[in-house]
Design a protein around this motif. Structure first.
Motif, short mmCIF file in Angstrom:
data_model
loop_
_atom_site.label_atom_id
_atom_site.label_comp_id
_atom_site.label_asym_id
_atom_site.label_seq_id
_atom_site.Cartn_x
_atom_site.Cartn_y
_atom_site.Cartn_z
N THR A 70 -11.80 -6.03 8.62
CA THR A 70 -10.61 -6.88 8.75
C THR A 70 -9.74 -6.91 7.50
O THR A 70 -8.58 -7.33 7.57
CB THR A 70 -11.03 -8.32 9.09
OG1 THR A 70 -11.92 -8.81 8.08
CG2 THR A 70 -11.72 -8.39 10.44
N ALA A 71 -10.27 -6.48 6.36
CA ALA A 71 -9.53 -6.58 5.10
C ALA A 71 -8.16 -5.88 5.14
O ALA A 71 -7.15 -6.47 4.74
CB ALA A 71 -10.37 -6.05 3.94
N PRO A 72 -8.07 -4.61 5.60
CA PRO A 72 -6.74 -3.97 5.61
C PRO A 72 -5.75 -4.70 6.51
O PRO A 72 -4.57 -4.86 6.14
CB PRO A 72 -7.05 -2.56 6.14
CG PRO A 72 -8.49 -2.33 5.81
CD PRO A 72 -9.13 -3.67 5.98
N HIS A 101 2.78 -3.20 0.26
CA HIS A 101 2.08 -3.57 -0.98
C HIS A 101 1.14 -2.44 -1.38
O HIS A 101 0.45 -1.86 -0.54
CB HIS A 101 1.31 -4.87 -0.78
CG HIS A 101 0.80 -5.47 -2.05
ND1 HIS A 101 -0.35 -5.04 -2.67
CD2 HIS A 101 1.30 -6.49 -2.83
CE1 HIS A 101 -0.55 -5.76 -3.76
NE2 HIS A 101 0.43 -6.65 -3.88
N GLY A 102 1.08 -2.15 -2.69
CA GLY A 102 0.27 -1.03 -3.18
C GLY A 102 -1.19 -1.13 -2.83
O GLY A 102 -1.82 -0.16 -2.41
N PHE A 103 -1.77 -2.34 -3.00
CA PHE A 103 -3.20 -2.51 -2.72
C PHE A 103 -3.49 -2.38 -1.23
O PHE A 103 -4.51 -1.83 -0.83
CB PHE A 103 -3.67 -3.88 -3.22
CG PHE A 103 -5.14 -4.13 -3.02
CD1 PHE A 103 -6.09 -3.34 -3.67
CD2 PHE A 103 -5.58 -5.14 -2.18
CE1 PHE A 103 -7.45 -3.56 -3.48
CE2 PHE A 103 -6.92 -5.37 -1.99
CZ PHE A 103 -7.87 -4.58 -2.64
N VAL A 104 -2.56 -2.87 -0.39
CA VAL A 104 -2.73 -2.75 1.05
C VAL A 104 -2.69 -1.29 1.48
O VAL A 104 -3.49 -0.84 2.30
CB VAL A 104 -1.66 -3.57 1.79
CG1 VAL A 104 -1.74 -3.33 3.30
CG2 VAL A 104 -1.81 -5.06 1.49
N LYS A 105 -1.74 -0.53 0.92
CA LYS A 105 -1.68 0.90 1.21
C LYS A 105 -2.97 1.59 0.82
O LYS A 105 -3.48 2.46 1.54
CB LYS A 105 -0.51 1.54 0.47
CG LYS A 105 0.86 1.19 1.02
CD LYS A 105 1.95 1.94 0.26
CE LYS A 105 3.31 1.67 0.85
NZ LYS A 105 4.37 2.39 0.09
N GLU A 130 -5.60 3.60 3.35
CA GLU A 130 -5.89 5.02 3.12
C GLU A 130 -7.37 5.29 2.90
O GLU A 130 -7.89 6.30 3.36
CB GLU A 130 -5.09 5.52 1.91
CG GLU A 130 -3.59 5.60 2.14
CD GLU A 130 -2.84 5.98 0.87
OE1 GLU A 130 -3.51 6.22 -0.17
OE2 GLU A 130 -1.60 6.02 0.91
N HIS A 131 -8.04 4.37 2.20
CA HIS A 131 -9.42 4.65 1.77
C HIS A 131 -10.48 3.77 2.43
O HIS A 131 -11.66 4.14 2.41
CB HIS A 131 -9.52 4.52 0.25
CG HIS A 131 -8.63 5.45 -0.50
ND1 HIS A 131 -8.89 6.80 -0.60
CD2 HIS A 131 -7.46 5.23 -1.17
CE1 HIS A 131 -7.93 7.37 -1.32
NE2 HIS A 131 -7.05 6.46 -1.66
N LEU A 132 -10.09 2.62 2.97
CA LEU A 132 -11.07 1.74 3.60
C LEU A 132 -10.85 1.77 5.11
O LEU A 132 -10.47 0.78 5.73
CB LEU A 132 -10.95 0.32 3.06
CG LEU A 132 -12.04 -0.69 3.47
CD1 LEU A 132 -13.42 -0.18 3.08
CD2 LEU A 132 -11.77 -2.05 2.85
N THR A 133 -11.09 2.92 5.71
CA THR A 133 -10.95 3.06 7.16
C THR A 133 -12.11 2.37 7.86
O THR A 133 -13.10 1.99 7.22
CB THR A 133 -10.92 4.54 7.55
OG1 THR A 133 -12.20 5.13 7.24
CG2 THR A 133 -9.82 5.29 6.81
#
Length: 510
Positions: A302-304, A315-319, A323-326
């Motif tokens: 749920t985090a992304p 937002h950079g952290f959301v992107k 990209e990395h936390l699929t």
């Protein structure tokens, strides 16, 4: 004698039906394959060959002439053999992120079963207040548990866990009731409602999350493949949670109306639940570790989506998370934790929460089925078959509005799911309705999601879903009651599903 007749006749009749259906499919499938190849001479070879393979797959999936996973693998091999695509394109689909979401989710569910966490939760709910003293409250409680648990583990596993608890309660209550007034509640309207709510509640509850049922991950992936849109975990939950809650209220009302309980109080049920809870003992280390792994999976899944809602997609952290936390990465992280979190030491050796011997007992056939379904869906777009089929069907059926196509998707998914598995239904219906929507210029995401959800329906027949078959085998569910209850809920469920997705798609922003 009565129990033997009730429990034995139905499975025997179902087995005969399955045998006849399978034999017919062995003949129909190859004939349909050859007929399509001969009748589509005006299409490019890749479309002709893929159409023939698709017809063969549908024939064998509907009739279950060959195991579903075997049919799926054979289909993608045929695609390479016939030159629809090369082997790298075809077999590369098994590197899909959703495959690893399957793997992680299945492993976590396996840990719940191994350590009895799911059973403990169920018995704890039933012991609250005076739930099991009331026939209606018992039906609602079992349905609610089936709905919530099946949001995270398969509906079949959910029913397999709740079914014996329900049987035990019915048996305990019936024994006392026979002594008091001579009535046997094992074959009553109340026991029918209890069995059906377990099966139907698990089927609708899977809609709460995309991982709630294999066919949903398959359908969602096909929708994303053909629309180019991404549906994350949070968007799915926001879309379907209100729909599932409304459907659950409708389900309980329908079952209690059509199967009105004969008694007002269930004597002995509370004592049975208390005895079962006592046998479980104290909360174990394995259960605690499984809770930790499950919580980790939910947080990472749920985090992304939550980040997008709070901070925005730009937002950079959301992107970075997208990209990395699929979902596949999150599932594997959580599943790996089960092999790292210790139970203690046994004979001087460190013992993990889950062993590989237990983990490999997950349903690998579904994973093979998913990979093959992804291949066929992707190839239908790349070869142009999806566009050709969608344009032809849109013109032939005369549908042009979003509402009409969405209703078509729901009804088609429902009808097919009554006769074949949910995973096969999603693989059949989604690649058909999405191109139709594209052809007429309406949002294809909505009918695609409805087709995916409707593929999990099928409440009328024991062969429609494994949960239906499990409860029907109890002998407490006469065919006439399953047909009547299932038919009413099919109609009302489709109405809720179509109107709900059309409404929520606007609110969620699809």
């Amino acid at each position: 004698m009565e129990t033997q007749v009730r429990n034995g006749a139905a499975p025997a009749a179902q087995e005969r039906f399955d045998t006849i259906r399978g034999r017919a499919g062995l003949v129909i499938g190859p004939l349909a394959f050859a007929l399509v190849l001969l009748a589509t001479g005006g299409l490019p070879w890749s479309q002709r060959a893929l159409a023939a393979v698709l017809v063969l797959v549908i024939s064998w999936w509907v009739t279950e002439a060959v195991p579903l996973a075997v049919t799926a693998i054979f289909a993608i091999v045929l695609c390479v053999f016939l030159g629809v695509a090369d082997e790298d394109t075809v077999f590369g689909a098994f590197g899909n992120d959703t495959i690893f979401t399957f793997l992680g989710g299945f492993v976590i569910a396996r840990a719940m079963t191994v350590h009895g966490l799911d059973r403990r939760i169920a018995l704890r709910v039933l012991s609250a207040g005076a739930v099991v003293s009331s026939p209606a409250r018992t039906v609602i409680a079992f349905g609610a548990m089936a709905m919530v648990i099946s949001a995270f583990i398969s509906n079949t596993a959910t029913v397999a866990m709740l079914f014996p608890i329900g049987i035990g309660i019915v048996g305990a209550v019936s024994a006392i009731n026979r002594e008091q007034d001579g009535r046997d509640l094992r074959y009553s309207r109340w026991s029918t409602a209890l069995m059906l709510v377990i099966a139907y509640g698990a089927s609708i509850g899977g809609l709460l999350t995309p991982i709630g049922a294999p066919h949903q991950l398959i359908g969602r992936d096909l929708v994303e493949e053909q629309t180019g849109r991404t549906i994350n975990f949070v968007q799915w939950v926001l879309t379907f949670a209100p729909i599932v809650l409304v459907m659950f209220v409708v389900l309980c009302a329908v079952l209690l109306w059509l199967n009105r309980p004969e008694v007002r109080r269930l004597e002995g049920a509370a004592e049975y639940v208390a005895a079962q809870r006592a046998e479980l003992g104290r909360f174990s280390r394995g259960e605690a570790n499984t809770c930790v792994a499950f919580a980790l999976a939910v947080v990472l899944w749920t985090a992304p989506g939550i980040g997008s809602l709070v901070l925005g997609d730009d937002h950079g952290f959301v992107k970075l998370m997208h990209e990395h936390l699929t979902e596949g990465v999150a599932a594997v992280f959580a599943a790996t934790a089960l092999f790292l979190l210790p139970l203690g030491r046994s004979a001087g050796r460190r013992e993990a929460t889950l062993t590989w011997g237990e983990a490999v007992k997950i349903d690998w056939g579904v994973i093979l089925l998913f990979g093959a379904g992804t291949v066929i869906g992707s190839l239908s777009s790349k070869t142009g078959l999806a566009g050709t089929l969608g344009s032809a069907l849109a013109e032939h059926l005369g549908v042009s509005s979003l509402t009409a196509i969405t209703i078509l998707a729901a009804v088609t998914g429902l009808i097919i799911s009554e006769t074949t598995s949910n995973t096969a239904s999603a693989g059949i219906v989604v690649p058909i309705v999405v191109p139709i929507a594209v052809a007429v210029g309406v949002n294809p995401l909505v009918p695609g999601l409805v087709a995916t959800a409707a593929a999990g329906y099928g409440f009328m027949l024991p062969v429609s879903t494994p949960p239906n078959a499990i409860v029907y085998g109890s002998g407490m569910v006469p065919m006439t009651r399953m047909l009547r209850s299932g038919a009413v809920f099919d109609v009302l469920g489709v109405a809720v599903l179509v109107s709900g997705v059309l409404l929520m798609s606007h609110l969620v922003g699809f």
